[in-house]
Design an enzyme around this catalytic site. Structure first.
Site, short mmCIF file in Angstrom:
data_model
loop_
_atom_site.label_atom_id
_atom_site.label_comp_id
_atom_site.label_asym_id
_atom_site.label_seq_id
_atom_site.Cartn_x
_atom_site.Cartn_y
_atom_site.Cartn_z
N LYS A 104 -46.76 -81.08 48.41
CA LYS A 104 -45.30 -81.11 48.26
C LYS A 104 -44.80 -79.70 47.97
O LYS A 104 -45.29 -79.04 47.04
CB LYS A 104 -44.98 -82.04 47.08
CG LYS A 104 -43.69 -82.79 47.18
CD LYS A 104 -43.66 -83.82 46.04
CE LYS A 104 -42.33 -84.47 45.90
NZ LYS A 104 -42.27 -85.28 44.68
C1 E4P Z 1 -39.65 -87.63 44.53
O1 E4P Z 1 -40.55 -87.18 45.18
C2 E4P Z 1 -39.30 -87.19 43.17
O2 E4P Z 1 -40.49 -87.09 42.46
C3 E4P Z 1 -38.42 -88.15 42.43
O3 E4P Z 1 -37.99 -89.20 43.27
C4 E4P Z 1 -37.32 -87.51 41.65
O4 E4P Z 1 -36.56 -88.52 41.03
P1 E4P Z 1 -35.54 -88.22 39.84
O5 E4P Z 1 -34.33 -87.56 40.41
O6 E4P Z 1 -35.21 -89.57 39.28
O7 E4P Z 1 -36.27 -87.33 38.87
#
Ligand code: E4P
Length: 217
Positions: A83
Site C-alpha cells: 500500500k
Molecule cells: C483503508 O485502507 C483504510 O485503512 C481505512 O479504510 C481508513 O478508514 P478510516 O478513515 O475510518 O480511518
C-alpha cells in the site's frame, strides 16, 4: 462485491473468515499501531490466515524508500498488496512495484483525478476514502461513482476498493455503484445483519413458539 476487513485484529479476522466473509484484509500504520504488534509479524499472521490480498502500507515518503519498503513487505507472503499513498512519489513507487509483479494498493485517494493517475501507474487497487470525505461535508459515494464511470470508460482493470467505510449503508451503496471491493471494520460488516424488523419479528415468533410449546430438538 468483495469484502475486505479493515483491521489487524486476529480474532475478528478469524471470526469473519470462518464465515467466508473475508476476501482480503487492509491495514494502515494507525491500524498496526493499534494492534501493538510488530508490522512484519502481525502481517505474516494475517497472510497465513487469509488467502486473499492483505494490504500492508509503507511509511516512507520518497519513492526509492517506498520501493525498498514495498519490496520488503512483499516478501512477507505471496498475497501481500503493497500500500502506497497517493502522492507523486507514491505513484512512482506504484509503477515500479507493480512492474515487478507485486499487487499495489494506492491509498488516501480523495479525487477522480488521483484515481485516474493510479490506474495509469498500474495500481491493482485504488482506495477512495468515503468516510473522510463525508467528514468534511463532501460526498464520498459520489467519488466512487465518478471513478467507476472513468474506469469503465477506458477499461482500466484497477479495482475500486472503497475504504474509510463507517456504516452498513456505505456497504450497500458501494455495492449498488459497483465498487469492486469494500473494506470495512469488523463491526460494520457485522452491523449489515441488523434490522429492527428482524429483531421484532423474531421476538414475536419466539413468543408464539414458547406459548405453543414448539420444540424441534
Ligand atoms: C483503508 O485502507 C483504510 O485503512 C481505512 O479504510 C481508513 O478508514 P478510516 O478513515 O475510518 O480511518
Amino acid at each position: 462485491m468483495k469484502f475486505f476487513v479493515d483491521t489487524a485484529d486476529i480474532a475478528a479476522i478469524t471470526e469473519l473468515n470462518d464465515l467466508g466473509m473475508v476476501d482480503g484484509v487492509t491495514t494502515n500504520p494507525s491500524i498496526i499501531a493499534k494492534s501493538g504488534r510488530d508490522i512484519l509479524e502481525v502481517t505474516k499472521e494475517i497472510c497465513d490466515l487469509v488467502s486473499g490480498p492483505v494490504s500492508a502500507e509503507v511509511v516512507a515518503t520518497d519513492a526509492d524508500d517506498m520501493i525498498a519498503e514495498g519490496r520488503k513487505l512483499a516478501k512477507i507472503a505471496d498475497n501481500i498488496a503493497v500500500k502506497v499513498p497517493l502522492t507523486w512519489d507514491g505513484l512512482k513507487a506504484c509503477n515500479v512495484l507493480s512492474s515487478e509483479g507485486n499487487m499495489v494498493n494506492v491509498t488516501l485517494c480523495f479525487s477522480a483525478n488521483q484515481a485516474l493517475l493510479a490506474a495509469k501507474a498500474g495500481a491493482t487497487f485504488i482506495s477512495p476514502f468515503i468516510g473522510r470525505l463525508d467528514d468534511i461535508n463532501l460526498d464520498g459515494l459520489e467519488l466512487i461513482e465518478d471513478i467507476r464511470t472513468i474506469y469503465d470508460n477506458y477499461g482500466y482493470d484497477t479495482q475500486i476498493l472503497a475504504a474509510s467505510i463507517r456504516n452498513a449503508n456505505h456497504m450497500s451503496e458501494c455495492a449498488k455503484i459497483g465498487a469492486d471491493v469494500a473494506t470495512a471494520p469488523p463491526n460494520v460488516i457485522k452491523a449489515m445483519a441488523n434490522h429492527v424488523l428482524t429483531d421484532n419479528g423474531l421476538a414475536a415468533f419466539l413468543k408464539d413458539a414458547a406459548k405453543a410449546n414448539i420444540k424441534i430438538v
